[in-house]
Motif scaffolding. Structure first.
Motif, PDB file in Angstrom:
ATOM      1  N   GLY A  51       0.824  -1.219   0.000  1.00 32.49           N
ATOM      2  CA  GLY A  51       0.000   0.000   0.000  1.00 32.49           C
ATOM      3  C   GLY A  51       0.854   1.263   0.000  1.00 32.49           C
ATOM      4  O   GLY A  51       0.556   2.229  -0.714  1.00 32.49           O
ATOM      5  N   TYR A  89      -5.434   4.353   4.532  1.00 33.56           N
ATOM      6  CA  TYR A  89      -6.114   4.103   5.809  1.00 33.56           C
ATOM      7  C   TYR A  89      -5.502   2.858   6.450  1.00 33.56           C
ATOM      8  O   TYR A  89      -5.602   1.759   5.891  1.00 33.56           O
ATOM      9  CB  TYR A  89      -7.617   3.910   5.582  1.00 33.56           C
ATOM     10  CG  TYR A  89      -8.274   5.168   5.041  1.00 33.56           C
ATOM     11  CD1 TYR A  89      -8.594   6.229   5.883  1.00 33.56           C
ATOM     12  CD2 TYR A  89      -8.540   5.299   3.682  1.00 33.56           C
ATOM     13  CE1 TYR A  89      -9.178   7.396   5.389  1.00 33.56           C
ATOM     14  CE2 TYR A  89      -9.125   6.459   3.178  1.00 33.56           C
ATOM     15  CZ  TYR A  89      -9.436   7.499   4.042  1.00 33.56           C
ATOM     16  OH  TYR A  89     -10.001   8.645   3.546  1.00 33.56           O
ATOM     17  N   ASN A 114       7.839  -8.964  -2.385  1.00 32.84           N
ATOM     18  CA  ASN A 114       8.300  -8.557  -3.712  1.00 32.84           C
ATOM     19  C   ASN A 114       7.134  -8.462  -4.694  1.00 32.84           C
ATOM     20  O   ASN A 114       7.044  -7.526  -5.484  1.00 32.84           O
ATOM     21  CB  ASN A 114       9.363  -9.554  -4.200  1.00 32.84           C
ATOM     22  CG  ASN A 114      10.671  -9.353  -3.471  1.00 32.84           C
ATOM     23  OD1 ASN A 114      11.384  -8.390  -3.725  1.00 32.84           O
ATOM     24  ND2 ASN A 114      10.987 -10.234  -2.529  1.00 32.84           N
TER      25      ASN A 114
HETATM   26  C1  LIG Z   1       6.781 -15.711   8.739  1.00 28.80           C
HETATM   27  C2  LIG Z   1       6.737 -14.974   7.450  1.00 28.80           C
HETATM   28  C3  LIG Z   1       7.926 -14.733   6.772  1.00 28.80           C
HETATM   29  C4  LIG Z   1       7.912 -14.047   5.560  1.00 28.80           C
HETATM   30  N1  LIG Z   1       9.077 -13.845   4.907  1.00 28.80           N
HETATM   31  C5  LIG Z   1       9.068 -13.230   3.706  1.00 28.80           C
HETATM   32  C6  LIG Z   1      10.284 -13.010   2.980  1.00 28.80           C
HETATM   33  O1  LIG Z   1      11.374 -13.352   3.427  1.00 28.80           O
HETATM   34  N2  LIG Z   1      10.203 -12.376   1.792  1.00 28.80           N
HETATM   35  C7  LIG Z   1       9.008 -11.977   1.252  1.00 28.80           C
HETATM   36  O2  LIG Z   1       8.995 -11.433   0.146  1.00 28.80           O
HETATM   37  N3  LIG Z   1       7.846 -12.137   1.918  1.00 28.80           N
HETATM   38  C8  LIG Z   1       7.850 -12.758   3.128  1.00 28.80           C
HETATM   39  N4  LIG Z   1       6.678 -12.944   3.792  1.00 28.80           N
HETATM   40  C9  LIG Z   1       5.428 -12.450   3.192  1.00 28.80           C
HETATM   41  C10 LIG Z   1       5.300 -10.932   3.330  1.00 28.80           C
HETATM   42  O3  LIG Z   1       5.375 -10.579   4.688  1.00 28.80           O
HETATM   43  C11 LIG Z   1       3.990 -10.452   2.737  1.00 28.80           C
HETATM   44  O4  LIG Z   1       3.791 -11.045   1.484  1.00 28.80           O
HETATM   45  C12 LIG Z   1       3.967  -8.934   2.602  1.00 28.80           C
HETATM   46  O5  LIG Z   1       4.113  -8.310   3.838  1.00 28.80           O
HETATM   47  C13 LIG Z   1       2.673  -8.499   1.917  1.00 28.80           C
HETATM   48  O6  LIG Z   1       2.612  -7.096   1.877  1.00 28.80           O
HETATM   49  P1  LIG Z   1       1.200  -6.370   1.823  1.00 28.80           P
HETATM   50  O7  LIG Z   1       1.508  -4.901   1.807  1.00 28.80           O
HETATM   51  O8  LIG Z   1       0.377  -6.939   0.751  1.00 28.80           O
HETATM   52  O9  LIG Z   1       0.467  -6.785   3.179  1.00 28.80           O
HETATM   53  P2  LIG Z   1       0.898  -6.636   4.697  1.00 28.80           P
HETATM   54  O10 LIG Z   1       2.361  -6.558   4.850  1.00 28.80           O
HETATM   55  O11 LIG Z   1       0.160  -7.705   5.428  1.00 28.80           O
HETATM   56  O12 LIG Z   1       0.302  -5.222   5.105  1.00 28.80           O
HETATM   57  C14 LIG Z   1      -1.083  -5.039   5.282  1.00 28.80           C
HETATM   58  C15 LIG Z   1      -1.302  -3.743   6.059  1.00 28.80           C
HETATM   59  O13 LIG Z   1      -2.710  -3.526   6.136  1.00 28.80           O
HETATM   60  C16 LIG Z   1      -3.068  -3.216   7.481  1.00 28.80           C
HETATM   61  N5  LIG Z   1      -4.450  -3.703   7.648  1.00 28.80           N
HETATM   62  C17 LIG Z   1      -4.880  -4.975   7.753  1.00 28.80           C
HETATM   63  N6  LIG Z   1      -6.221  -5.009   7.862  1.00 28.80           N
HETATM   64  C18 LIG Z   1      -6.643  -3.727   7.793  1.00 28.80           C
HETATM   65  C19 LIG Z   1      -7.937  -3.126   7.827  1.00 28.80           C
HETATM   66  N7  LIG Z   1      -9.064  -3.848   7.947  1.00 28.80           N
HETATM   67  N8  LIG Z   1      -8.008  -1.776   7.734  1.00 28.80           N
HETATM   68  C20 LIG Z   1      -6.873  -1.015   7.619  1.00 28.80           C
HETATM   69  N9  LIG Z   1      -5.625  -1.547   7.584  1.00 28.80           N
HETATM   70  C21 LIG Z   1      -5.527  -2.889   7.650  1.00 28.80           C
HETATM   71  C22 LIG Z   1      -2.050  -3.959   8.334  1.00 28.80           C
HETATM   72  O14 LIG Z   1      -1.918  -3.381   9.608  1.00 28.80           O
HETATM   73  C23 LIG Z   1      -0.776  -3.805   7.479  1.00 28.80           C
HETATM   74  O15 LIG Z   1      -0.094  -2.618   7.778  1.00 28.80           O
HETATM   75  C24 LIG Z   1       6.662 -13.600   5.012  1.00 28.80           C
HETATM   76  C25 LIG Z   1       5.480 -13.825   5.703  1.00 28.80           C
HETATM   77  C26 LIG Z   1       5.522 -14.515   6.897  1.00 28.80           C
HETATM   78  C27 LIG Z   1       4.225 -14.771   7.606  1.00 28.80           C
END
Ligand SMILES: Cc1cc2nc3c(=O)[nH]c(=O)nc-3n(C[C@H](O)[C@H](O)[C@H](O)COP(=O)(O)OP(=O)(O)OC[C@H]3O[C@@H](n4cnc5c(N)ncnc54)[C@H](O)[C@@H]3O)c2cc1C
Length: 392
Positions: A17, A38, A322
């Motif tokens: 985001g 948000y 990524n």
């Molecule tokens: C143990 C573990 C190890 C990992 N290691 C790796 C790695 O080495 N390399 C890699 O590429 N990926 C790794 N991942 C995966 C990676 O963490 C995620 O794919 C990545 O963080 C996804 O990014 P995102 O922005 O889509 O979501 P997220 O990082 O989950 O961010 C979502 C955001 O939305 C907010 N949010 C959630 N619900 C709401 C709501 N209802 N209203 C408002 N805000 C909300 C949350 O607080 C958060 O800030 C790992 C995951 C795990 C569980």
């Protein structure tokens, strides 16, 4: 421009985001549109839990270059944090790549520099225009309002947006407004924890870690330990288990967690116990889910999603963050391109590409998950990392 005079709401201030907000703000230099992120966290200092992330040249790093944050990334990444050892269930050493200097081969697809989640989030946040992020805004529901959406948050506030982008992670509240398809349980579950002052609390592990990572394999089970930039360490255990297996453990109770470990990791040595005994509580339970690889839906005119919300996948190929950042890059380009007549058309092409790309990454993550949790995982991993062409 398709976004002219539009109010854009990005739900979720994770890496996906925030990268999208930054890229759109760079495109909208004339303030042609307004962006709000948000985020449910109460403020920017809310704890960001998890292990470090390695960014890949063709995805995460590519997005950061476009976001004009590559130099900032170089100031914040951790040289040497990608170094690792492979051990067995008794922490006996089988492989180490600590010899030699830390690599700094930016531009090479084999170089995957590590950054902690906290500094990555901080640098993205600081790149945004003031007041872009609205904290303490946990989305609970939304409904159509004219051509846009009325958003409702847990803190009883509400906001209007012409376009909504779900970047709210694996348990997305936005996703059900786009598709009924749901993630499936991969058959693997795990626990995440962290330890402060590992040099004094778990000196044996600290000595093995050397500022990098430990990957341990034995009896179909994994134990990964990673150093953090603030001197603490994070660890992550995973094994094949029924999804209900860990549900009844009180994650705030170390005695219960240790007794679960002694039972379910019975063949593992005592050297690991210190990590559980000295961990911060509560531990975090991580059942590993994956989006259906053939998921499909009709594009909507004013609603889409990216990152884990769109395609959560097992972490065993290091692709999740990524993919989320590459989604952000591609979506920012499709939404601001003059090639499309409507937003729906732009969203549709973005989603077709995104689903295809994410399915390949998810497939690899699932296959790695099977390999890493097989009885002969140690040998498989040794063969893999001994190959001179491997990519970490
Ligand atoms: C143990 C573990 C190890 C990992 N290691 C790796 C790695 O080495 N390399 C890699 O590429 N990926 C790794 N991942 C995966 C990676 O963490 C995620 O794919 C990545 O963080 C996804 O990014 P995102 O922005 O889509 O979501 P997220 O990082 O989950 O961010 C979502 C955001 O939305 C907010 N949010 C959630 N619900 C709401 C709501 N209802 N209203 C408002 N805000 C909300 C949350 O607080 C958060 O800030 C790992 C995951 C795990 C569980």
């Amino acid at each position: 421009m398709l976004l002219q005079k539009k109010q854009i709401a990005i739900i979720g201030g994770g890496p996906g985001g925030l990268t999208l907000a930054r890229l759109l703000q760079l495109k909208g230099v004339t303030n042609a549109f307004a962006i709000k992120v948000y985020e449910r966290d109460f403020n920017k200092n809310a704890r960001v839990q998890g292990t470090t992330l390695d960014l890949h040249e063709e995805s995460g790093l590519k997005a950061l270059r476009q976001a004009q944050l590559f130099d900032e990334f170089k100031r914040n990444y951790r040289p040497g944090a990608d170094k690792m050892i492979i051990v067995n269930e008794n922490a006996e050493l089988f492989f180490s790549d600590h010899e030699g200097k830390p690599e700094e081969n930016f531009g090479s697809e084999h170089f995957r520099p590590e950054i902690d989640r906290g500094p990555l989030r901080k640098m993205l946040l600081e790149s945004l225009q003031p007041d872009t992020v609205m904290w303490d805004r946990q989305l609970v529901s939304m409904e159509k309002n004219g051509d846009g959406w009325q958003l409702h948050f847990k803190n009883k506030t509400s906001a209007y947006a012409d376009i909504v982008i779900g970047a709210d992670g694996a348990n997305s509240k936005i996703r059900p407004y786009i598709t009924k398809s749901k993630a499936f349980y991969s058959g693997i579950s795990g626990l995440l924890g962290s330890v402060h002052n590992p040099d004094t609390t778990v000196p044996a592990i600290h000595k093995l870690l050397k500022g990098g990572k430990i990957m341990a394999f034995g009896g179909g089970k994994n134990f990964t330990v990673a150093s953090n930039g603030d001197g603490s360490l994070a660890f992550y255990l995973s094994y094949k288990a029924d999804e209900s297996r860990l549900k009844n453990i009180d994650l705030a109770d170390k005695t219960q967690v240790l007794s679960w470990f002694k039972n379910d990791y019975a063949e593992w040595g005592n050297v690991w116990h210190g990590l559980l005994e000295n961990a911060e509580t509560p531990f975090m339970l991580i059942p590993i889910y994956c989006m259906p690889l053939n998921q499909n839906w009709e594009a909507l005119p004013n609603l889409t999603m990216l990152g884990d919300a769109a395609h959560v996948m097992p972490p065993f190929a290091g692709e999740g963050v990524n993919m989320a950042m590459l989604d952000a890059l591609e979506l920012s380009e499709f939404l601001t391109s003059d090639k499309y007549n409507t937003l729906q058309e732009a969203i549709s092409i973005y989603e077709i590409n995104m689903r295809k790309r994410a399915a390949l990454a998810a497939q690899e993550s699932l296959e790695n998950g099977v390999r890493m949790h097989s009885e002969n995982a140690l040998q498989i991993m040794l063969d893999f990392f001994s190959n001179p062409n491997f990519t970490k």
